[in-house]
Write a protein that holds these residues in place. Structure first.
Motif, short mmCIF file in Angstrom:
data_model
loop_
_atom_site.label_atom_id
_atom_site.label_comp_id
_atom_site.label_asym_id
_atom_site.label_seq_id
_atom_site.Cartn_x
_atom_site.Cartn_y
_atom_site.Cartn_z
N THR A 168 0.83 -1.20 0.00
CA THR A 168 0.00 0.00 0.00
C THR A 168 0.86 1.25 0.00
OG1 THR A 168 -1.62 -1.24 1.32
CG2 THR A 168 -1.95 1.14 1.15
N ALA A 169 2.09 1.14 0.53
CA ALA A 169 2.95 2.30 0.76
C ALA A 169 3.09 3.17 -0.49
CB ALA A 169 4.32 1.85 1.26
N ASN A 170 3.38 2.54 -1.61
CA ASN A 170 3.62 3.30 -2.85
C ASN A 170 2.56 3.07 -3.90
OD1 ASN A 170 6.08 4.60 -2.06
ND2 ASN A 170 7.11 2.64 -2.25
N ASN A 171 1.39 2.62 -3.46
CA ASN A 171 0.27 2.46 -4.37
C ASN A 171 -0.45 3.80 -4.46
OD1 ASN A 171 -1.48 0.72 -6.00
ND2 ASN A 171 -3.01 1.14 -4.42
N ALA A 172 -0.07 4.61 -5.44
CA ALA A 172 -0.56 5.99 -5.50
C ALA A 172 -0.73 6.43 -6.95
CB ALA A 172 0.43 6.91 -4.79
N THR A 173 -1.36 7.58 -7.12
CA THR A 173 -1.54 8.16 -8.45
C THR A 173 -0.21 8.74 -8.94
OG1 THR A 173 -2.17 10.28 -7.50
CG2 THR A 173 -3.94 8.71 -7.97
N LEU A 174 -0.17 9.10 -10.22
CA LEU A 174 1.05 9.64 -10.81
C LEU A 174 1.48 10.93 -10.11
CD1 LEU A 174 3.24 9.64 -12.97
CD2 LEU A 174 1.63 10.78 -14.51
N LEU A 175 0.53 11.82 -9.81
CA LEU A 175 0.88 13.08 -9.16
C LEU A 175 1.51 12.84 -7.80
CD1 LEU A 175 0.83 16.17 -9.02
CD2 LEU A 175 -1.49 16.01 -8.05
N GLU A 176 0.91 11.94 -7.02
CA GLU A 176 1.47 11.62 -5.70
C GLU A 176 2.87 11.04 -5.83
OE1 GLU A 176 -1.57 10.16 -2.49
OE2 GLU A 176 -2.07 9.24 -4.40
N SER A 177 3.06 10.16 -6.78
CA SER A 177 4.36 9.54 -6.97
C SER A 177 5.42 10.56 -7.37
CB SER A 177 4.26 8.43 -8.02
OG SER A 177 3.40 7.40 -7.60
#
Length: 613
Positions: A168-177
């Motif tokens: 879950t830690a890096n499961n994010a949208t492109l902007l968040e990443s």
């Protein structure tokens, strides 16, 4: 090629650059840069995998779990591309190197000339992290939560995982990443631009950043409360899994990156942060919720062991098939299995909930071939017996034996344990009554003659006796006259004529089931027959689909589809749901086949057959 593996082709140009530079160029700076990007990304991926392994090793971590629920298929699919963040970092790092000659030169100088260690660099990095990364992440994180448009469109994706875990830690949208890349990249690049970089700094910070991200999203509380009571200042310097889990429950609190001091300064600290952490640690020794049903499984072979949910979660969530990426891991897995050989207990494999009934799968640390070694028989039975006694002590209602754990030659289909321990409260079940029911309900009602292989086995006997009562002529393939006659005498006298012994396969040449084009093979014997005829169809081993209201199930049972379990597994569940008080061991009671089938249908289970696919 699936998207799971195809996206890694994005790293191919990096590998090609390394190979080309080493072969044809005198300047190795670009090759060295690309090689280090690949290594760092690989290490970051391993960090996530190792954290996931620990998080899912339930026999180790179950007493310290923060959220007791399991991760289901929906969440696994939602987090399937968690590693996109790592690939994004690789792309950005490559673009910086190639598109900016000054940075390329600095990068080359750093990688080729910097020392292994530089204390000044560590100090500079910590200062930049505390003064830039931590406050920037805190304010951006809080701002996104308080702006409905930003949260809905960019951050809710991360929070839609109900049970936090390392993936879950890096499961994010492109902007968040992209923003996270800035947060993680500035201290590292800044330290290097100040001329105090080091190899250990580059590798250490890149890996430690992801390590701490995984730690916070782990569903296991690893910190002792005594540590924070002894050194209270640590509460403000490092967050815990419990601390970050509260952010996923109360999204107006605990916004920090790694250091709770910023939540204290911003007045967003959840007041239960350390009290809950202490409560979880103190509760580790307390009695947990007891499963009502246990399925006692075992490994099949070395390769299939890697299908376990605590090894590769995504791989375990799809039906098992042999994959080439498993081959390099065979030696390590084999060594682990040797270690498992000396284990004295079974281990908790996975769990799920069915209508508020907690169901668990325990696994005997043995592989399929072990069951056919004469000297291993006693040891395997000792493992099975220990598991049954442990389940009895815990208060488990039903324990169901999988495949070889109920082998007739091993323990008489479970009768050995029932006879040895007549006062067992837990019901021992082989589940083969439902297995027989699944097979028989797949046979067309208008069939008048069948050819039965494995006719004197436990299942073969039950199938033969059931069909002959329906007036079906059963050609029983067996060389043993004694075993055939014993089964024939069990049939009512008026139906015994329908049981016919045959000793050769060609005896079926006049049988209407002599595999003409379009024949369907119902299989119940291990190993199953090979699917070599294209004009025929083949069932897998008897299986049933669980009801749709199953919760927390995120692992496929060997080669079965999602939500599908072997019929013997389902048979144990039906036994538990019905509250039956008898042991189901030894020979199959033919009179109960229809009763068990009707109970399974009543509880929402359904048969799985390729005839209806």
């Amino acid at each position: 090629m699936s998207s799971l593996s195809a996206k890694y082709l994005l790293c191919a140009p990096l590998a090609a650059q390394v190979a080309y530079s080493l072969a044809y160029q005198e300047d190795y700076s670009r090759a060295f840069c690309c090689l280090n990007i690949l290594i760092i990304c690989g290490l970051k991926g391993l960090i996530h995998v190792f954290w996931s392994v620990y998080n899912n090793m339930l026999w180790v971590s179950r007493t310290l779990r923060i959220n007791p629920k399991g991760v289901d298929f929906k969440q696994i699919d939602h987090e399937w591309h968690w590693d996109n963040y790592i690939l994004l970092q690789a792309i950005l790092a490559t673009m910086i190197c190639y598109m900016s000659p000054p940075l390329m030169m600095i990068n080359s100088t750093i990688l080729l000339a910097i020392p292994l260690w530089n204390t000044k660099g560590l100090i500079a990095l910590l200062v930049l992290h505390v003064t830039f990364s931590e406050p920037l992440y805190y304010f951006l994180h809080r701002y996104v939560h308080r702006k409905n448009y930003l949260f809905t469109n960019y951050h809710s994706f991360h929070h839609s995982s109900p049970v936090p875990n390392p993936m879950t830690a890096n499961n994010a949208t492109l902007l968040e990443s992209l923003l996270l890349c800035v947060v993680a990249g500035v201290p590292l690049i800044g330290s290097c631009l100040l001329g105090v970089g080091s190899v250990s700094l580059i590798y250490g910070y890149a890996i430690m950043f992801d390590f701490l991200r995984c730690l916070g999203h782990c569903n296991v509380e690893i910190f002792s409360h005594k540590l924070f009571e002894t050194l209270p200042i640590l509460r403000y310097l490092i967050y815990t899994p419990t601390y970050h889990s509260l952010h996923h429950q109360d999204m107006e609190t605990n916004f920090c990156l790694f250091m709770p001091i910023f939540d204290v300064l911003g007045n967003t600290l959840n007041p239960n942060s350390w009290e809950l952490q202490k409560k979880i640690r103190l509760a580790a020794g307390e009695k947990k919720r007891v499963p009502e049903f246990v399925f006692l499984a075992h490994g099949v072979d070395v390769m299939s062991v890697m299908h376990a949910p605590f090894v590769f979660r995504s791989f375990g969530s799809i039906p098992y098939t042999m994959r080439f990426f498993l081959l390099p891991m065979w030696p390590v897995t084999f060594m682990v299995m040797l270690g498992m050989w000396v284990r004295s207990k079974t281990f908790l494999f996975t769990f799920y909930a069915l209508r508020n009934h907690l169901c668990q799968t325990w696994a005997v640390p043995r592989l399929g071939f072990h069951y056919f070694l004469p000297f291993a028989k006693q040891g395997i039975n000792n493992h099975i017996e220990a598991a049954i006694l442990r389940a009895d002590k815990l208060g488990v209602k039903v324990i169901s034996l999988a495949a070889l754990n109920k082998n007739e030659a091993l323990n008489g289909g479970g009768t050995l344990f029932v006879n040895k321990h007549p006062d067992l409260r837990v019901r021992v079940v082989h589940g083969n009554t439902l297995t027989a029911a699944v097979i028989l309900n797949g046979v067309p009602k208008d069939v008048k003659e069948v050819f039965l292989i494995g006719a004197t086995s436990k299942l073969g006997r039950a199938i033969a006796l059931y069909l002959c009562r329906r007036g079906v002529r059963v050609l029983m393939l067996t060389l043993s006259v004694e075993r055939f006659e014993k089964i024939q005498k069990e049939a009512p006298s008026e139906f015994q004529k329908y049981l016919v012994q045959v000793t050769k396969y060609n005896s079926a040449q006049h049988c209407k089931s002599w595999a003409p084009a379009g024949t369907h093979f119902h299989q119940f014997v291990v190993p199953p027959i090979l699917k070599f005829r294209r004009n025929c169809t083949y069932d897998e081993l008897a299986a049933m689909r669980l009801p749709k209201d199953v919760q927390g199930l995120g692992t496929c049972e060997y080669t079965m589809d999602r939500g599908v379990v072997h019929a013997c597994h389902a048979g144990g569940l039906v036994h538990m749901l019905e509250g039956w008080e008898h042991h189901e061991v030894g020979a199959i009671d033919v009179d109960r086949i229809d009763l068990v089938w009707e109970a399974a249908m009543r509880h929402g289970l359904s048969s799985v057959s390729s005839l209806t696919d």
